[in-house]
Design a protein around this motif. Sequence first.
Motif, PDB file in Angstrom:
ATOM      1  N   MET A  97       0.097   4.966   2.999  1.00  0.00           N
ATOM      2  CA  MET A  97       0.770   3.774   2.494  1.00  0.00           C
ATOM      3  C   MET A  97      -0.246   2.756   1.974  1.00  0.00           C
ATOM      4  SD  MET A  97       3.654   1.407   4.387  1.00  0.00           S
ATOM      5  CE  MET A  97       2.532   0.858   5.677  1.00  0.00           C
ATOM      6  N   SER A  98      -1.365   2.579   2.686  1.00  0.00           N
ATOM      7  CA  SER A  98      -2.400   1.652   2.235  1.00  0.00           C
ATOM      8  C   SER A  98      -2.980   2.075   0.897  1.00  0.00           C
ATOM      9  CB  SER A  98      -3.525   1.568   3.285  1.00  0.00           C
ATOM     10  OG  SER A  98      -3.024   1.151   4.530  1.00  0.00           O
ATOM     11  N   VAL A  99      -3.261   3.371   0.769  1.00  0.00           N
ATOM     12  CA  VAL A  99      -3.785   3.891  -0.498  1.00  0.00           C
ATOM     13  C   VAL A  99      -2.772   3.688  -1.621  1.00  0.00           C
ATOM     14  CG1 VAL A  99      -4.441   6.014  -1.718  1.00  0.00           C
ATOM     15  CG2 VAL A  99      -5.334   5.555   0.574  1.00  0.00           C
ATOM     16  N   ALA A 100      -1.496   3.923  -1.325  1.00  0.00           N
ATOM     17  CA  ALA A 100      -0.449   3.773  -2.341  1.00  0.00           C
ATOM     18  C   ALA A 100      -0.362   2.337  -2.839  1.00  0.00           C
ATOM     19  CB  ALA A 100       0.891   4.224  -1.771  1.00  0.00           C
ATOM     20  N   LEU A 101      -0.387   1.376  -1.918  1.00  0.00           N
ATOM     21  CA  LEU A 101      -0.269  -0.030  -2.301  1.00  0.00           C
ATOM     22  C   LEU A 101      -1.492  -0.492  -3.092  1.00  0.00           C
ATOM     23  CD1 LEU A 101       1.210  -1.484   1.019  1.00  0.00           C
ATOM     24  CD2 LEU A 101       2.422  -1.077  -1.131  1.00  0.00           C
ATOM     25  N   VAL A 102      -2.681  -0.106  -2.645  1.00  0.00           N
ATOM     26  CA  VAL A 102      -3.906  -0.504  -3.344  1.00  0.00           C
ATOM     27  C   VAL A 102      -3.981   0.147  -4.716  1.00  0.00           C
ATOM     28  CG1 VAL A 102      -6.429  -0.347  -3.297  1.00  0.00           C
ATOM     29  CG2 VAL A 102      -5.177  -0.987  -1.226  1.00  0.00           C
ATOM     30  N   ALA A 103      -3.688   1.443  -4.791  1.00  0.00           N
ATOM     31  CA  ALA A 103      -3.746   2.147  -6.071  1.00  0.00           C
ATOM     32  C   ALA A 103      -2.716   1.593  -7.053  1.00  0.00           C
ATOM     33  CB  ALA A 103      -3.516   3.644  -5.846  1.00  0.00           C
ATOM     34  N   ASN A 104      -1.523   1.309  -6.562  1.00  0.00           N
ATOM     35  CA  ASN A 104      -0.478   0.760  -7.431  1.00  0.00           C
ATOM     36  C   ASN A 104      -0.859  -0.620  -7.977  1.00  0.00           C
ATOM     37  OD1 ASN A 104       2.466  -1.001  -7.099  1.00  0.00           O
ATOM     38  ND2 ASN A 104       2.337   0.685  -8.551  1.00  0.00           N
ATOM     39  N   HIS A 105      -1.593  -1.390  -7.192  1.00  0.00           N
ATOM     40  CA  HIS A 105      -1.940  -2.758  -7.588  1.00  0.00           C
ATOM     41  C   HIS A 105      -3.179  -2.810  -8.487  1.00  0.00           C
ATOM     42  CE1 HIS A 105      -3.400  -6.945  -7.092  1.00  0.00           C
ATOM     43  NE2 HIS A 105      -2.106  -7.223  -7.003  1.00  0.00           N
ATOM     44  N   PHE A 106      -4.166  -1.927  -8.228  1.00  0.00           N
ATOM     45  CA  PHE A 106      -5.454  -2.057  -8.907  1.00  0.00           C
ATOM     46  C   PHE A 106      -5.721  -0.990  -9.970  1.00  0.00           C
ATOM     47  CE2 PHE A 106      -6.218  -4.315  -4.896  1.00  0.00           C
ATOM     48  CZ  PHE A 106      -6.784  -5.490  -5.368  1.00  0.00           C
ATOM     49  N   ILE A 107      -5.014   0.135  -9.941  1.00  0.00           N
ATOM     50  CA  ILE A 107      -5.313   1.225 -10.884  1.00  0.00           C
ATOM     51  C   ILE A 107      -4.208   1.299 -11.930  1.00  0.00           C
ATOM     52  CG2 ILE A 107      -5.801   3.684 -11.124  1.00  0.00           C
ATOM     53  CD1 ILE A 107      -6.705   3.749  -8.244  1.00  0.00           C
ATOM     54  N   ILE A 110      -0.868   3.984 -12.248  1.00  0.00           N
ATOM     55  CA  ILE A 110      -0.521   4.604 -10.961  1.00  0.00           C
ATOM     56  C   ILE A 110       0.703   3.892 -10.393  1.00  0.00           C
ATOM     57  CG2 ILE A 110      -1.261   5.076  -8.606  1.00  0.00           C
ATOM     58  CD1 ILE A 110      -2.727   6.799 -10.531  1.00  0.00           C
ATOM     59  N   SER A 111       1.834   4.565 -10.433  1.00  0.00           N
ATOM     60  CA  SER A 111       3.051   4.013  -9.842  1.00  0.00           C
ATOM     61  C   SER A 111       2.985   4.135  -8.333  1.00  0.00           C
ATOM     62  CB  SER A 111       4.275   4.754 -10.366  1.00  0.00           C
ATOM     63  OG  SER A 111       4.228   6.117  -9.958  1.00  0.00           O
ATOM     64  N   LEU A 112       3.970   3.571  -7.643  1.00  0.00           N
ATOM     65  CA  LEU A 112       3.997   3.653  -6.184  1.00  0.00           C
ATOM     66  C   LEU A 112       4.138   5.112  -5.733  1.00  0.00           C
ATOM     67  CD1 LEU A 112       3.752   1.653  -3.876  1.00  0.00           C
ATOM     68  CD2 LEU A 112       6.255   1.610  -3.723  1.00  0.00           C
ATOM     69  N   ALA A 113       4.948   5.888  -6.463  1.00  0.00           N
ATOM     70  CA  ALA A 113       5.116   7.306  -6.117  1.00  0.00           C
ATOM     71  C   ALA A 113       3.808   8.063  -6.296  1.00  0.00           C
ATOM     72  CB  ALA A 113       6.212   7.924  -6.979  1.00  0.00           C
ATOM     73  N   LEU A 114       3.094   7.801  -7.410  1.00  0.00           N
ATOM     74  CA  LEU A 114       1.797   8.442  -7.617  1.00  0.00           C
ATOM     75  C   LEU A 114       0.783   7.965  -6.581  1.00  0.00           C
ATOM     76  CD1 LEU A 114       1.491   8.341 -11.522  1.00  0.00           C
ATOM     77  CD2 LEU A 114       1.749  10.377 -10.080  1.00  0.00           C
TER      78      LEU A 114
END
Length: 526
Positions: A97-107, A110-114
């Motif tokens: 979940m942490s990786v998902a939130l950070v990736a969605n915000h900064f990359i 990258i959607s939340l699902a990705l």
Amino acid sequence: MIENFTFYLSLVIAIVLLIMLANKIKVAYPVLLVLAGLGICFIPGIPIIHIDPALIFIIFLPPLLYEAAWSISWKELWHWRRIILSFAFVVVFLTAMSVALVANHFIPGISLALGFLLGGIVSPPDAVSAGAILKFVKVPKRMSSILEGESLLNDASSLIIFRFAMIAVATGQFIWYEAALSFSWMLLGGVGIGLLVGFVFMKAHKYLPTDANTDIVLSIVTPYLMYIAAEEVHSSGVLAVVSGGLLLANKRHLFLSSTSRLRGVNVWESFCFVLNGLVFILIGLALPEITEGLRNEGVSISSAIGYGLLITLVLIVGRILSAYGAVIVTLIMRNFITVADTRSPGFRVPLVLGWTGMRGVVSLAAALSIPVQLADGSAFPQRNLILFITFIVILLTLLLQGLTLPYLIKKLITPNLETDLSEDEVYHHIRKELADHALFHLRTNYSEQLETDPVLQQMSRKWEDAGRLADDMVMAEACKVIYLDILSKQREWLHQKNNEEATLDEDIVRKHLLNLDLEEEKLRFL
């Protein structure tokens, strides 16, 4: 395939040489293999190795998980079940979940699902890397037990997250109650199928006229059938292999002969040795194909490296915080329930436990298994970026944590915290008790035969000597050198006798040579 056979053969030889070098310089071999694969891929003319993504899990995961299940102690797994389950499921989910939130915000892109897909890929620490490092340093038994148990189960939880994220990416929606039902079936179905298949094979070993060779072949087939059977009904193949492997491992003395057990250990060690070596060198060899895909998607290498550094930082910090969080929860809950260990580990043990987060085999297999295209024929979004970030995470965690973990353990951890006796002292104490038990059984149940049979009398004297052995009468190294020299001279004599006597059956000589090998192997435990 045929034209590249020489390259594949050279690759296996290179793996063996690199692992020998790693053992010599006392570095975890996954580190050297990844770097070697990275270097090899830059050599001109080297063929690009590409494995069908659908086969990645089936080729590597079942045997590696099965061998791990046979190696772990069920008693230790149950003893530390609370912290193991929290790391294997709760921590993995929070990490994803942490990786998902950070990736969605900064990359970008990258959607939340990705993000959850990426989190499911990189969330499980690699057992092989940690095991290779712990081979060179001594840690408390409780720490090694927790790491082994966690690594056995976290693959299942991360791959469940990975599967749900794949569905969300493909369909564009996530229905929570359907996911809950599917999650329950994956857990219960995977465990049930693993136990069922394991029970069937246990009976097959016991009641069919098998020998050591057929037992070993059946043991190799077993994890693949467990995995495939579970995956066919959309449950967890990983949990099927783990649960079935644990069942068979704890019942092995009931259905396998001593010959099958001894030979099986050697075969499985060699088999998994090759698989682990191949998968780590594949991590390095996969880089050219991944970077080419990034260029095609218009993503700069520097930006992708930055994203990989960011995700690696999230993983390292998240695991360390989780380790301290687990300790705090344990210290609080010991006031309400019985916990495995009531002592406070201080700040050192959680720090080391948090630093053992190297990524490897499962992360690579999961990343490479992402399909190139979706069901409608469109390209899978951000596939190459996810692959590249995974590669950076694996490389950085292996280099940064893998190279520094032995130093950290030596500085912060004191071995044998659980007992005042060393492992060798405990071993010889049990050895004496075992001799006393054997002697008591012999004299109680076979007293008449003992009076007349010289072989039983000799056995009795052997156990009497073992029972009188003092704690400080352990075979010294100098004595072992003399014993090894004597065994070597016996081998020379046997070979000479075999060459000089033309009528002597060589099979008989080989049996004596085997006995000498077994005697030499016993020295490891004396």
